[in-house]
Design an enzyme around this catalytic site. Structure first.
Site, PDB file in Angstrom:
ATOM      1  N   CYS A 119      37.654  37.733  33.170  1.00 50.56           N
ATOM      2  CA  CYS A 119      36.310  37.412  33.653  1.00 50.56           C
ATOM      3  C   CYS A 119      36.261  37.133  35.150  1.00 50.56           C
ATOM      4  O   CYS A 119      35.179  37.046  35.728  1.00 50.56           O
ATOM      5  CB  CYS A 119      35.753  36.212  32.874  1.00 50.56           C
TER       6      CYS A 119
ATOM      7  N   ASN B   9      28.464  37.461  26.990  1.00 52.06           N
ATOM      8  CA  ASN B   9      29.609  37.408  27.893  1.00 52.06           C
ATOM      9  C   ASN B   9      30.198  38.815  28.004  1.00 52.06           C
ATOM     10  O   ASN B   9      30.778  39.328  27.047  1.00 52.06           O
ATOM     11  CB  ASN B   9      30.643  36.428  27.337  1.00 52.06           C
TER      12      ASN B   9
ATOM     13  N   HIS C 152      30.041  33.402  36.498  1.00 49.93           N
ATOM     14  CA  HIS C 152      30.381  34.222  35.332  1.00 49.93           C
ATOM     15  C   HIS C 152      29.504  33.801  34.164  1.00 49.93           C
ATOM     16  O   HIS C 152      29.338  32.610  33.886  1.00 49.93           O
ATOM     17  CB  HIS C 152      31.857  34.050  34.994  1.00 49.93           C
TER      18      HIS C 152
END
EC number: 2.3.1.180
Length: 348
Positions: A123, A304, A273
């Protein structure tokens, strides 16, 4: 001793010139996830802030999604594809060990013969790629660099894992990094905490599927048949990751602000993020960001998407007018490894 090597002739600074995104056409609401786990829409929303996510269809591959996002970024930057000197792709869901998917993407977007490579930084991958691109532009090895974050995390999702089944989505985000006359990408604060690498991981290694003999390895008779093995998926220790992200990443974000010489009051936009709405809200509070700062909360409808989450959120903020060209933005990515990267940028 005098060096015989000529100095590099790059640009004085680098900037993000254009951004593009691609979200798969299929929208998956929480209700669909609840067919596989014992939970509720209210629980999922309260724990993560996620209401829907996008999952790729058979024709929406890592390469095709990346090409779609890249085409938009190239057009937004106002350059020709053949001007791209390097392609950097961050992904954990391209399942071929070699060749790098970046080589295929570079060819498909018409970049000619760019330097092309993949990175695996989870990420934080977009931040890593952005930092590498900045270095190439300033050093002079590439005038324009295509940086892509792309994931098909639905391929790595265990729908029966109550802790993660609702988290992940698919998509691609891309930016063009090119020369600038003034600073537009700040110093990167990045690193890793490998002692915590087990908190987010793939459940099984791909080699458990090997059924042929290997030099110096076990024969096929000593390995279970592939059909007897549960397919690898991403798993995590939710509470440990949450605490780390909330307490440690706020410090990293503040350090990035300090390194750039920017105060929270100077910020226009915050693009963390898109892992979890609770993490985002906690970071906003810890950093004491003014209410005037626009905060990306794309996680609600996109989930996500790992390395794709920051460029996707950036693209949406600009497309909807919530952010504008020239705004000063703090971006931070963090995840498996545990790795992280934060910097301050001027939006394209």
């Amino acid at each position: 001793m005098t060096s015989k090597i000529k100095p590099s002739k790059g640009a004085p600074y680098a900037r993000i010139m254009g951004v593009g995104g691609y979200r798969p056409t299929r929208v998956v609401p929480n209700e669909e996830i609840l067919k596989h786990i014992d939970s509720s829409d209210e629980w999922i929303r309260s724990r993560s802030g996620i209401a829907t996510r996008h999952w790729a269809g058979p024709d929406e591959t890592v390469a095709t999604m990346a090409v779609e996002a890249s085409g938009k970024a190239i057009a937004d930057a106002g350059i020709a594809p053949e001007q791209i000197g390097a392609v950097v792709v961050s992904t954990v869901s391209h399942f071929k060990q070699t060749p790098a998917i970046a080589t295929e993407i570079g060819h498909l977007v018409g970049a000619g013969k760019p330097a092309a490579f993949d990175i695996s930084a989870g990420c934080a991958g977009f931040g890593y790629g952005l930092t590498l691109a900045k270095g190439m532009v300033v050093e002079g090895s590439a005038e324009y660099v295509l940086v892509i974050g792309v994931e098909r995390l639905s391929d790595l999702t265990d729908l029966e894992d109550r802790a993660t089944a609702f988290l992940f989505g698919d998509g691609a985000g891309a930016v063009i990094v090119g020369p600038a006359k003034e600073p537009a990408i700040g110093p990167t604060v990045w690193g890793s905490e490998g002692d915590k690498s087990e908190t987010i991981k793939q459940t099984l290694s791909w080699d458990v599927y090997r059924t042929t003999p290997t030099p110096g390895g076990d024969g096929p008779e000593e390995r279970p048949a592939p059909e007897a093995i549960r397919y690898p998926a991403i798993t995590q220790e939710g509470q440990a990751v949450f605490r780390w992200a909330v307490f440690e990443m706020a410090k990293v974000a503040q350090q990035a602000l300090d390194e750039a010489g920017v105060s929270p009051d100077d910020l226009d936009v915050f693009i963390p993020h898109q892992a979890n709405m609770r993490i985002i809200d906690s970071m906003v509070k810890t950093l004491k960001l003014p209410e005037s700062v626009t905060v990306a909360r794309d996680v609600e409808t996109t989930g996500n998407t790992s390395a794709a989450s920051i460029p996707l959120a950036m693209e949406r903020l600009l497309a909807t007018g919530q952010a504008k060209s020239g705004d000063t933005a703090l971006v931070i990515g963090f995840g498996a490894g545990l790795v992280y990267a934060a910097t301050v940028v001027t939006l394209p």
